[in-house]
Design a protein around this motif. Structure first.
Motif, PDB file in Angstrom:
ATOM      1  N   UNK A  15      -0.739   6.229   3.736  1.00 23.46           N
ATOM      2  CA  UNK A  15      -0.899   7.045   2.530  1.00 23.46           C
ATOM      3  C   UNK A  15       0.456   7.462   1.969  1.00 23.46           C
ATOM      4  N   UNK A  16       1.401   7.745   2.852  1.00 22.07           N
ATOM      5  CA  UNK A  16       2.750   8.100   2.411  1.00 22.07           C
ATOM      6  C   UNK A  16       3.333   6.971   1.562  1.00 22.07           C
ATOM      7  N   UNK A  17       3.111   5.734   1.962  1.00 27.76           N
ATOM      8  CA  UNK A  17       3.675   4.600   1.234  1.00 27.76           C
ATOM      9  C   UNK A  17       3.007   4.378  -0.124  1.00 27.76           C
ATOM     10  N   UNK A  18       1.864   5.002  -0.361  1.00 26.23           N
ATOM     11  CA  UNK A  18       1.198   4.927  -1.659  1.00 26.23           C
ATOM     12  C   UNK A  18       1.741   5.974  -2.633  1.00 26.23           C
ATOM     13  N   UNK A  19       2.485   6.928  -2.132  1.00 26.19           N
ATOM     14  CA  UNK A  19       3.025   8.002  -2.973  1.00 26.19           C
ATOM     15  C   UNK A  19       4.086   7.459  -3.921  1.00 26.19           C
ATOM     16  N   UNK A  20       4.151   8.042  -5.112  1.00 32.19           N
ATOM     17  CA  UNK A  20       5.129   7.607  -6.116  1.00 32.19           C
ATOM     18  C   UNK A  20       6.539   8.050  -5.754  1.00 32.19           C
ATOM     19  N   UNK A  60       6.795  17.520   2.815  1.00 32.34           N
ATOM     20  CA  UNK A  60       7.145  17.899   1.455  1.00 32.34           C
ATOM     21  C   UNK A  60       7.232  16.654   0.585  1.00 32.34           C
ATOM     22  N   UNK A  61       6.564  16.701  -0.554  1.00 30.16           N
ATOM     23  CA  UNK A  61       6.560  15.582  -1.487  1.00 30.16           C
ATOM     24  C   UNK A  61       7.495  15.862  -2.651  1.00 30.16           C
ATOM     25  N   UNK A  62       8.212  14.838  -3.057  1.00 28.32           N
ATOM     26  CA  UNK A  62       9.106  14.935  -4.196  1.00 28.32           C
ATOM     27  C   UNK A  62       8.301  15.078  -5.497  1.00 28.32           C
ATOM     28  N   UNK A  63       7.168  14.396  -5.560  1.00 30.68           N
ATOM     29  CA  UNK A  63       6.282  14.448  -6.724  1.00 30.68           C
ATOM     30  C   UNK A  63       5.050  15.281  -6.374  1.00 30.68           C
ATOM     31  N   UNK A  67       0.792  15.071  -3.304  1.00 30.56           N
ATOM     32  CA  UNK A  67       0.067  15.891  -2.324  1.00 30.56           C
ATOM     33  C   UNK A  67      -1.421  15.525  -2.300  1.00 30.56           C
ATOM     34  N   UNK A  68      -1.972  15.118  -3.434  1.00 30.46           N
ATOM     35  CA  UNK A  68      -3.384  14.734  -3.494  1.00 30.46           C
ATOM     36  C   UNK A  68      -3.653  13.518  -2.609  1.00 30.46           C
ATOM     37  N   UNK A  69      -2.696  12.592  -2.529  1.00 31.01           N
ATOM     38  CA  UNK A  69      -2.858  11.404  -1.678  1.00 31.01           C
ATOM     39  C   UNK A  69      -2.814  11.754  -0.192  1.00 31.01           C
ATOM     40  N   UNK A  70      -2.202  12.875   0.135  1.00 32.76           N
ATOM     41  CA  UNK A  70      -2.047  13.281   1.537  1.00 32.76           C
ATOM     42  C   UNK A  70      -2.983  14.421   1.925  1.00 32.76           C
ATOM     43  N   UNK A  71      -3.893  14.787   1.033  1.00 27.22           N
ATOM     44  CA  UNK A  71      -4.758  15.955   1.237  1.00 27.22           C
ATOM     45  C   UNK A  71      -5.582  15.893   2.531  1.00 27.22           C
ATOM     46  N   UNK A  72      -5.970  14.720   2.959  1.00 26.57           N
ATOM     47  CA  UNK A  72      -6.770  14.591   4.186  1.00 26.57           C
ATOM     48  C   UNK A  72      -5.951  14.863   5.451  1.00 26.57           C
ATOM     49  N   UNK A  73      -4.638  14.902   5.311  1.00 29.29           N
ATOM     50  CA  UNK A  73      -3.764  15.006   6.479  1.00 29.29           C
ATOM     51  C   UNK A  73      -3.000  16.325   6.584  1.00 29.29           C
TER      52      UNK A  73
END
Length: 80
Positions: A15-20, A60-63, A67-73
């Motif tokens: 999921x991290x790799x899907x983040x922008x 911590x996400x830059x964008x 955070x929505x992509x990582x919400x399950x974690x």
């Protein structure tokens, strides 16, 4: 944001790799791992299975939208 207990780390990193933007894991010692870096990913994965290192740091996400992509974690930040 703190990671939830007993997550599937492989799915989390996928999921991290899907983040922008970049996604970082900050340790309590002040180290910052860029989880999109292969070397940091290996360090993170090794620490996740061998110590309580993961329980004490934060993600911590830059964008903000990532955070929505990582919400399950991750655990939601307490409102205050």
């Amino acid at each position: 944001m703190k990671l939830k207990a007993n997550i599937d780390y492989a799915k989390f990193l996928a999921s991290v790799h899907k983040c922008k933007g970049e996604v970082y894991y900050d340790t309590v010692e002040g180290d910052r791992l860029n989880l999109k870096s292969t070397l940091s990913e290996y360090l993170f994965a090794t620490a996740a299975v061998t110590s309580d290192f993961i329980e004490n740091g934060g993600v911590f996400c830059q964008q903000e939208e990532d955070y929505a992509l990582l919400a399950d974690f991750v655990e939601a930040e307490p409102e205050g």
